[in-house]
Design a protein around this motif. Structure first.
Motif, PDB file in Angstrom:
ATOM      1  N   SER A 295      37.171 -35.227 -39.475  1.00  0.00           N
ATOM      2  CA  SER A 295      36.229 -34.806 -38.440  1.00  0.00           C
ATOM      3  C   SER A 295      35.757 -36.050 -37.693  1.00  0.00           C
ATOM      4  O   SER A 295      35.730 -37.149 -38.250  1.00  0.00           O
ATOM      5  CB  SER A 295      35.043 -34.069 -39.053  1.00  0.00           C
ATOM      6  OG  SER A 295      34.319 -34.928 -39.917  1.00  0.00           O
ATOM      7  N   SER A 300      34.022 -34.791 -42.873  1.00  0.00           N
ATOM      8  CA  SER A 300      34.886 -33.729 -43.386  1.00  0.00           C
ATOM      9  C   SER A 300      36.355 -34.098 -43.221  1.00  0.00           C
ATOM     10  O   SER A 300      36.726 -34.861 -42.325  1.00  0.00           O
ATOM     11  CB  SER A 300      34.627 -32.403 -42.652  1.00  0.00           C
ATOM     12  OG  SER A 300      33.273 -32.006 -42.790  1.00  0.00           O
ATOM     13  N   LEU A 348      39.393 -27.373 -46.658  1.00  0.00           N
ATOM     14  CA  LEU A 348      38.341 -28.238 -46.134  1.00  0.00           C
ATOM     15  C   LEU A 348      37.716 -29.024 -47.287  1.00  0.00           C
ATOM     16  O   LEU A 348      37.422 -28.465 -48.354  1.00  0.00           O
ATOM     17  CB  LEU A 348      37.261 -27.384 -45.449  1.00  0.00           C
ATOM     18  CG  LEU A 348      35.916 -28.061 -45.169  1.00  0.00           C
ATOM     19  CD1 LEU A 348      36.074 -29.114 -44.060  1.00  0.00           C
ATOM     20  CD2 LEU A 348      34.864 -27.022 -44.784  1.00  0.00           C
ATOM     21  N   ASN A 350      34.438 -31.579 -47.776  1.00  0.00           N
ATOM     22  CA  ASN A 350      33.256 -32.256 -47.257  1.00  0.00           C
ATOM     23  C   ASN A 350      32.944 -33.458 -48.141  1.00  0.00           C
ATOM     24  O   ASN A 350      33.035 -33.376 -49.370  1.00  0.00           O
ATOM     25  CB  ASN A 350      32.056 -31.308 -47.209  1.00  0.00           C
ATOM     26  CG  ASN A 350      32.200 -30.279 -46.086  1.00  0.00           C
ATOM     27  OD1 ASN A 350      32.744 -30.586 -45.025  1.00  0.00           O
ATOM     28  ND2 ASN A 350      31.720 -29.067 -46.324  1.00  0.00           N
ATOM     29  N   GLN A 377      31.778 -30.821 -35.809  1.00  0.00           N
ATOM     30  CA  GLN A 377      31.845 -29.874 -36.921  1.00  0.00           C
ATOM     31  C   GLN A 377      32.738 -28.676 -36.646  1.00  0.00           C
ATOM     32  O   GLN A 377      32.812 -27.770 -37.478  1.00  0.00           O
ATOM     33  CB  GLN A 377      30.429 -29.369 -37.265  1.00  0.00           C
ATOM     34  CG  GLN A 377      29.504 -30.459 -37.815  1.00  0.00           C
ATOM     35  CD  GLN A 377      28.170 -29.899 -38.239  1.00  0.00           C
ATOM     36  OE1 GLN A 377      27.671 -28.939 -37.653  1.00  0.00           O
ATOM     37  NE2 GLN A 377      27.573 -30.484 -39.279  1.00  0.00           N
ATOM     38  N   THR A 398      33.005 -26.528 -39.943  1.00  0.00           N
ATOM     39  CA  THR A 398      33.091 -27.190 -41.245  1.00  0.00           C
ATOM     40  C   THR A 398      31.803 -27.079 -42.040  1.00  0.00           C
ATOM     41  O   THR A 398      31.806 -27.232 -43.269  1.00  0.00           O
ATOM     42  CB  THR A 398      33.448 -28.671 -41.069  1.00  0.00           C
ATOM     43  OG1 THR A 398      32.445 -29.301 -40.260  1.00  0.00           O
ATOM     44  CG2 THR A 398      34.807 -28.823 -40.410  1.00  0.00           C
ATOM     45  N   SER A 399      30.676 -26.829 -41.364  1.00  0.00           N
ATOM     46  CA  SER A 399      29.396 -26.728 -42.061  1.00  0.00           C
ATOM     47  C   SER A 399      29.236 -25.372 -42.725  1.00  0.00           C
ATOM     48  O   SER A 399      28.787 -25.275 -43.873  1.00  0.00           O
ATOM     49  CB  SER A 399      28.251 -26.976 -41.073  1.00  0.00           C
ATOM     50  OG  SER A 399      27.007 -26.823 -41.702  1.00  0.00           O
ATOM     51  N   GLN A 401      31.884 -22.966 -42.760  1.00  0.00           N
ATOM     52  CA  GLN A 401      33.230 -22.470 -43.098  1.00  0.00           C
ATOM     53  C   GLN A 401      33.554 -21.133 -42.419  1.00  0.00           C
ATOM     54  O   GLN A 401      34.526 -20.448 -42.766  1.00  0.00           O
ATOM     55  CB  GLN A 401      33.421 -22.303 -44.624  1.00  0.00           C
ATOM     56  CG  GLN A 401      33.392 -23.600 -45.405  1.00  0.00           C
ATOM     57  CD  GLN A 401      31.979 -23.996 -45.732  1.00  0.00           C
ATOM     58  OE1 GLN A 401      31.225 -23.218 -46.330  1.00  0.00           O
ATOM     59  NE2 GLN A 401      31.579 -25.199 -45.355  1.00  0.00           N
TER      60      GLN A 401
END
Length: 820
Positions: A295, A300, A348, A350, A377, A398-399, A401
């Motif tokens: 990211s 991420s 993914l 994190n 994100q 990404t925060s 999903q």
């Protein structure tokens, strides 16, 4: 009259040779002149000069002021010959007069060139020619000309020039050439207070050092000769490391972390400490995790888990190996339509907090996965379904999903995505969360503006019954697109390219090119002007200078001169068009007649066919070589046609190929030939042959199987005679997935018993494009159907039309079966 292009390295009028002493007058083939403009722009982008090559020992330099729209001749060969004779420069007027390394100095209005290893300068304003001397050199010190980059290396422009070093130190200097790889090649030394003039090329880099290891800098050759006085040593700069070094493409944007792959698993490694973290443990070499990207905020990681498929093999036998007495078996992995393909699922990771999620994104089972970050994100994933009937663009956060679909385009036939589209379907913008999207959903290929935050508000940028062919550039600040399109001029061939500019909201569509032909453009450095060049098969290139703002003509530049070709017997093809099977859609092609064509006589017709749906195939631009020389000399009229099912017309035109490659536009082609014969009565439609290679080989055989009442003979080289036996990516694009009865319906092998007419099959035994067993199986099917045909196996050859031997056999075959 036969002629050929000699193997000279020619750059639009300047013949380059590393050793001028080896140059000799060479007899050249007839050619067309002024085929291209190669501008040399001034630094401010308002002026340029170019050279026209006009024949052996004939050239001219033209100067153009783009601001005022003027074009004037600076010098030419005739004028330089006169000056050489008038000034007793050892030229008698009868010998060859080749000039090299021609350049123009905008500030001093002088042209310079090399003749017989001597450099000359010509003052355009005074009309004076003199030998190159120190007064003509731009003098400077090493401080003013030294390059900032101490690792600069040579760039190859091919334009001759000269650089002179004057040693003002008390040490022996060494001058070295820095090649394009950065290597230093010592050329010689310069004593104190001595000078050394070195022939070089514009863009070449030279380095000066002394006998004690001192460094004086690197210097680059310019279009005008320069002289550099070497006085003071300078400190060689060390290579500066980036503030946050990127160890590789797998390092984080902030440079703190590095992703490594070990035994199918991903490892997170600190770039500053020994800290290390295993991101996955269930990966295997045969089922690995694959890093896809960080990211932008380095928080991420996106990866895929790969479920690979090892494709089955196809084999070829090299029967006549150059060494030994045994054949050699070759093999390659080769995916056929319907085969299972490698699959990728999305994951993914994190960094803080440490999390691993399998994402609810469509798995990729065709082609390789791609991602594009739309914010720190969020990223998007494109997905084409097998069979090419659905395209999705899905965004993931990404925060959270969470995923949502931005685009979900579906087609009853196909979405053209593989083998041919000249630009991407998705063109993401950097200054806004938008993209320029390409689609044929209206029935024609057009551009749309998609707001990724509100994807339902897809706005058309272009529209109408014409086709966008290429995005040349996107200007995000001014929110404009410059693109190429075809089909907007009802009075022209619908395949001719023209260039346009349009705003993102679809307003102010402006045509930047003009003229009946297919266009190419070249911009000035600041993109305020463009050189518009267009041609047709029957028209040499025409060059004009235009404004990028409104396409307005600033001044005409050149028109190609093909008189030399015509005098040598060259003839251009005849462009012809007529209605296709629907009675309305115009089908375009060309006709090449024998040199001695007599309308009162009867000539057999050969069609050169290639109906691959990934493009159109009839040439549209001017070329200097003879058209179908061997065929026309043998007494044939040759035609080439783009029937329905090929690309760059309407979606409906293209869709004819869907599940139906046996069609190959043949119904349109027959009508076209018949219509042409009504106008050109020498065409005998009772004696029509057809030939092609690869997909064209399939088409040629299909002509005898499904249209044997019209086509009487065919030669097929390396044909794909059953679409189940050729590469998956190409055939699934047009024939779809999964395999169904439509594959058998288009198979030449399954319909071998329908053969009418005379057939010659050729195949290279080492064909690694279309497996040769496609032809072998057709041979087997024809034998089982008790059909007569000819078969030529080409030992040691690959995917080929047969080369010179195959061409001779092809023409011989048609003469045997189509001539009276």
């Amino acid at each position: 009259m036969k002629f050929r292009v000699l193997p000279l390295l020619v750059c639009w009028g300047i013949v380059f040779c590393p050793n001028l002493e080896t140059l000799a007058v060479q007899k050249t083939a007839p050619r067309c002149y002024k085929m291209r403009i190669q501008p040399e722009w001034s630094e401010d982008g308002t002026q340029f000069w170019y050279q026209n090559h006009l024949g052996v020992d004939a050239w001219e330099i033209v100067f153009v002021d783009a601001e005022i729209g003027s074009r004037k001749l600076l010098i030419n060969t005739s004028e330089m010959k006169s000056h050489l004779q008038e000034n007793n420069f050892e030229y008698d007027g009868a010998q060859s007069c080749k000039f090299y390394g021609i350049s123009y100095d905008y500030d001093r209005h002088i042209c310079s060139f090399t003749f017989q290893r001597q450099r000359y300068v010509f003052d355009v304003e005074k009309s004076e020619l003199k030998l190159f001397g120190t007064s003509d050199i731009a003098h400077s010190t090493n401080d003013s000309q030294r390059l900032e980059n101490d690792e600069a290396r040579s760039e190859n422009s091919g334009e001759h020039t000269e650089i002179t070093f004057v040693n003002r130190t008390k040490l022996l200097l060494t001058y070295s050439w820095i090649n394009s790889s950065g290597q230093s090649v010592a050329y010689g030394s310069i004593k104190p207070e001595a000078r050394q003039s070195q022939h070089t090329y514009v863009g070449h880099v030279w380095e000066i050092t002394d006998s004690e290891g001192g460094y004086y800098g690197r210097f680059r050759g310019h279009s005008a000769p320069i002289s550099i006085e070497i006085r003071e040593r300078v400190e060689r700069k060390q290579r500066r490391e980036p503030r946050n070094p990127r160890v590789s493409g797998m390092s984080s944007p902030d440079g703190l972390w590095l992703i490594k792959s070990e035994a199918g698993n991903l490892i997170l490694q600190s770039t500053h400490t020994t800290a290390r973290r295993e991101l996955t443990t269930d990966g295997r070499p045969g089922n690995p995790y694959q890093f896809m990207g960080w990211s932008p905020d380095s928080l991420s990681i996106i990866a895929t888990k790969v479920f690979p498929v090892e494709y089955e093999k196809v084999y070829t036998l090299e029967s006549s190996a150059s060494q030994g007495y045994r054949g050699i078996l070759h093999q390659q992995h080769y995916a056929l339509p319907g085969d299972e393909m490698t699959r990728y699922e999305w994951h993914l990771f994190n960094i803080e907090p440490e999390e691993h999620h399998q994402l609810d994104l469509p798995s990729i089972d065709f082609g390789r996965p791609q991602i594009h970050w739309t914010s720190d994100q969020t990223f998007v994933v494109p997905k084409y379904d097998r069979g090419h009937q659905r395209f999705r663009l899905t965004e993931c956060n990404t925060s959270t999903q969470k995923t949502h679909t931005i685009v979900d385009e579906q087609s009853e036939t196909f979405i053209w995505s593989a083998h041919g589209p000249s630009f991407s379907k998705t063109n993401y913008l950097k200054l806004s969360k938008e993209m320029i999207y390409t689609s044929e959903q209206s029935g024609w290929r057009h551009l749309y503006l998609v707001n990724l935050k509100e994807p339902d508000l897809m706005q058309p940028i272009t529209s109408g019954e014409w086709v966008v062919r290429e995005i040349e550039s996107i200007d995000e600040e001014n929110r404009q697109i410059l693109f190429a399109a075809s089909g907007r001029h009802a009075d022209q061939d619908p395949y001719y390219l023209h260039y346009y500019r349009v705003n993102f909201d679809g307003t102010e569509l402006t045509e930047l090119t003009e003229g009946n032909g297919t266009h190419s453009i070249e911009f000035s450095p600041d993109r305020q002007f463009l050189i518009d060049s267009y041609s047709r098969v029957d028209l040499p290139p025409v060059h004009n200078l235009r404004s990028v703002i409104d396409g307005k003509l600033i001044c005409p530049l050149e028109e190609g001169d093909n008189q030399e070709l015509i005098e040598a017997g060259w003839k251009h093809p005849t462009v012809f068009h007529s209605a296709g099977r629907d009675g309305q859609t115009e089908i375009w092609g060309l006709i090449t007649f024998p040199d001695n064509y007599d309308e009162s006589k009867s000539y057999p017709v050969l069609e050169d066919i290639y109906a691959g749906p990934h493009n159109y195939h009839v040439p549209k631009t001017f070329r200097q070589s003879r058209w179908y020389e061997q065929e026309t000399e043998a007494g044939f009229i040759v035609v080439k046609i783009d029937g329905m099912g090929t690309a760059h017309r309407s979606k409906a035109f293209h869709d004819v190929c869907w599940h139906n490659l046996k069609d190959a536009g043949l119904p349109d082609r027959k009508l076209w030939i018949q219509s042409a014969a009504e106008k050109f009565t020498g065409m005998d439609t009772s004696r029509v042959g057809i030939y092609g290679t690869s997909a064209g080989g399939q088409n040629a055989v299909s002509a005898l199987l499904f249209h044997g009442e019209f086509y009487k003979a065919a030669v097929a080289s390396c044909g794909c005679h059953d679409n189940r036996m050729d590469k998956a990516s190409w055939n699934e694009q047009w024939m779809g997935y999964p395999i169904g009865p439509h594959y058998a319906a288009s198979s030449n092998i399954d319909h071998a018993e329908k053969l009418e007419g005379n057939l010659l099959l050729m195949v290279g035994e080492l064909d690694n494009n279309v497996p040769p067993e496609s032809t072998y199986r057709l041979v087997d099917a024809l034998i089982k159907a008790d059909k007569d045909f000819d078969f030529l196996l080409l030992p040691g050859q690959g995917h080929t039309n047969g080369g010179p031997y195959g061409n001779r056999r092809r023409i011989q075959f048609f003469k045997e079966h189509l001539h009276p």
